[in-house]
Scaffold this motif. Structure first.
Motif, PDB file in Angstrom:
ATOM      1  N   ASN A  71     -14.369  31.831 -77.296  1.00 33.83           N
ATOM      2  CA  ASN A  71     -13.612  31.201 -76.208  1.00 33.83           C
ATOM      3  C   ASN A  71     -14.165  31.597 -74.849  1.00 33.83           C
ATOM      4  O   ASN A  71     -14.250  30.763 -73.929  1.00 33.83           O
ATOM      5  CB  ASN A  71     -12.139  31.602 -76.293  1.00 33.83           C
ATOM      6  CG  ASN A  71     -11.399  30.874 -77.401  1.00 33.83           C
ATOM      7  OD1 ASN A  71     -11.794  29.776 -77.798  1.00 33.83           O
ATOM      8  ND2 ASN A  71     -10.342  31.479 -77.912  1.00 33.83           N
ATOM      9  N   ALA A  72     -14.546  32.872 -74.704  1.00 36.61           N
ATOM     10  CA  ALA A  72     -15.109  33.323 -73.427  1.00 36.61           C
ATOM     11  C   ALA A  72     -16.422  32.617 -73.138  1.00 36.61           C
ATOM     12  O   ALA A  72     -16.672  32.174 -72.008  1.00 36.61           O
ATOM     13  CB  ALA A  72     -15.324  34.840 -73.456  1.00 36.61           C
ATOM     14  N   VAL A  73     -17.259  32.483 -74.156  1.00 38.21           N
ATOM     15  CA  VAL A  73     -18.547  31.787 -73.980  1.00 38.21           C
ATOM     16  C   VAL A  73     -18.301  30.332 -73.591  1.00 38.21           C
ATOM     17  O   VAL A  73     -18.965  29.791 -72.698  1.00 38.21           O
ATOM     18  CB  VAL A  73     -19.388  31.871 -75.266  1.00 38.21           C
ATOM     19  CG1 VAL A  73     -20.630  30.989 -75.160  1.00 38.21           C
ATOM     20  CG2 VAL A  73     -19.802  33.318 -75.537  1.00 38.21           C
ATOM     21  N   SER A  74     -17.341  29.702 -74.250  1.00 43.38           N
ATOM     22  CA  SER A  74     -17.020  28.306 -73.942  1.00 43.38           C
ATOM     23  C   SER A  74     -16.574  28.154 -72.491  1.00 43.38           C
ATOM     24  O   SER A  74     -16.977  27.212 -71.797  1.00 43.38           O
ATOM     25  CB  SER A  74     -15.920  27.809 -74.888  1.00 43.38           C
ATOM     26  OG  SER A  74     -15.544  26.490 -74.575  1.00 43.38           O
ATOM     27  N   ASP A  75     -15.743  29.078 -72.010  1.00 39.11           N
ATOM     28  CA  ASP A  75     -15.279  29.014 -70.625  1.00 39.11           C
ATOM     29  C   ASP A  75     -16.442  29.164 -69.640  1.00 39.11           C
ATOM     30  O   ASP A  75     -16.501  28.466 -68.625  1.00 39.11           O
ATOM     31  CB  ASP A  75     -14.251  30.111 -70.364  1.00 39.11           C
ATOM     32  CG  ASP A  75     -12.893  29.784 -70.956  1.00 39.11           C
ATOM     33  OD1 ASP A  75     -12.744  28.687 -71.530  1.00 39.11           O
ATOM     34  OD2 ASP A  75     -11.982  30.636 -70.871  1.00 39.11           O
ATOM     35  N   VAL A  76     -17.356  30.080 -69.945  1.00 46.00           N
ATOM     36  CA  VAL A  76     -18.504  30.278 -69.050  1.00 46.00           C
ATOM     37  C   VAL A  76     -19.375  29.026 -69.024  1.00 46.00           C
ATOM     38  O   VAL A  76     -19.874  28.625 -67.963  1.00 46.00           O
ATOM     39  CB  VAL A  76     -19.329  31.505 -69.493  1.00 46.00           C
ATOM     40  CG1 VAL A  76     -20.626  31.600 -68.683  1.00 46.00           C
ATOM     41  CG2 VAL A  76     -18.516  32.782 -69.317  1.00 46.00           C
TER      42      VAL A  76
END
Length: 367
Positions: A71-76
């Motif tokens: 999820n963090a990678v997707s947000d970035v």
């Protein structure tokens, strides 16, 4: 009806081909040509997962989890168009465990599946990963949508490379050449490791012909990485894996080389935002310049009270450059805490974790 279904299938196939084409254009290296004046890169870096795929289990601040990282990678990716997502190794196994190695060979399949779903770009297996054995790692590589790189580790039988010694990925007109280095003192099993300096002297000349920026994914430790940065000034960035090093304080060696690390077990995800200015003249960071000056002032005050502490000032100056570099590339480094808020929303990786937990549960009941 059949015609309509056929047209629908053709449309899906067309969209899939476009997606594959975009991925191909983004990840396949382009011929080295004229560089843009400036280019941006967001480097997301992980290391020393040690086969942990869930949050830490702490009483508070339960950071971590392979699905939260996704999820963090997707947000970035939503905010940054040029992302390079890498893992510096020791993802599949701890160095020691009472559990059999077969447990971690199975767990590694879940880690690979999670990284496939997250869109990992590059993986450099570390000494703990090689505990699984070369054949197991090669099977994992076959199942990976990401590239593997290992520059100085070879098969003990025949001394042949196991994985590609370097990889090149293009972002915004810049070719990034990536190498992977393991500590020879920690390598065991059916592999051996060359001295890092020997491997770099072999492959760097070839890599420099094709790459504009050189990155090393490293399991060597900060002191060895600092020494290599001095001997090989053409390396701009070391992505390390030493949790004892100040993760939030990238080394800025004479304004030329950066070294970033992050915490282990996947509790946090490193993020390094760079604005490249070409031709490359070195690194600079307004925030780091200010912090360095404050630290130097503090050290000088301590040395006035106790002259024996003057050596601290000299050590500080060895690793820091207090003079801003005109036209330097700029950077900002941070660690993303993988907490439930805002990264706890279930996703495709959550199901992978659930399936792995169920496998372990059934095995335990069977035994």
């Amino acid at each position: 009806m059949k015609r309509r279904l056929s047209l629908t299938l053709m449309g899906i196939l067309f969209l899939a081909l476009i997606g594959v084409g975009l991925y191909f254009l983004q990840n396949v290296p382009q011929p080295k040509g004229e560089l843009p004046g400036t280019a941006k890169l967001t480097l997301l870096h992980q290391s020393n997962r040690l086969a942990e795929i869930e949050p830490c289990g702490c009483h508070y601040n339960q950071n971590g989890g392979l699905d939260r990282e996704a999820n963090a990678v997707s947000d970035v990716r939503k905010e940054s168009a040029q992302v390079l997502y890498v893992d510096s190794g020791n993802a599949f196994s701890p160095f020691k465990s009472k559990l059999p190695v077969e447990h971690f060979r199975e767990r590694a399949k879940a880690v690979v599946a999670g990284y496939n779903a997250s869109g990992l770009d590059l993986f450099a297996p570390g000494p703990a990963d090689f505990r699984l054995g070369v054949s197991a790692l090669k099977e994992l590589e076959k199942d990976s949508k990401f590239a593997w790189v290992s520059t100085n580790v070879q098969a003990a039988s025949g001394l042949t490379p196991i994985f590609a010694p370097y990889q090149i990925i293009s972002r915004e007109g810049v070719n990034y050449g990536v190498l992977g280095l393991s500590d020879p003192k920690k390598i065991s099993g059916d592999v051996v490791a060359e001295q890092p300096e020997t491997a770099l002297r072999t492959y760097l000349p070839k890599l420099k012909e094709r790459a504009d920026v050189i990155i090393v994914l490293s399991q060597l430790g900060p002191e060895a990485e600092r020494q290599l940065s001095e001997r090989f000034p053409e390396i701009q960035l070391f992505v390390g894996a030493d949790t004892r090093f100040g993760s939030n304080d990238p080394v800025w060696l004479k304004g030329r080389s950066l070294l970033v690390d992050n915490e282990d077990r996947g509790y946090k995800l490193g993020r390094l935002d760079i604005t490249w200015n070409f031709p490359f003249k070195g690194f600079s960071s307004p925030a780091m310049e200010e912090q360095n000056q404050l630290e130097l002032t503090m050290l000088q005050a301590e040395a006035q009270k106790d002259p024996s502490l003057a050596k601290n000032i000299e050590n500080f100056k060895i690793h820091k450059d207090l003079n801003p570099i005109p036209g330097a590339s700029t950077y900002q480094h941070s660690l993303i805490a993988l907490s439930a808020d805002p990264y706890g929303k279930p996703n495709a990786v959550s199901q992978i974790i659930a399936t792995e937990k169920e496998r372990v549960r059934k095995k335990a009941l069977a035994e």
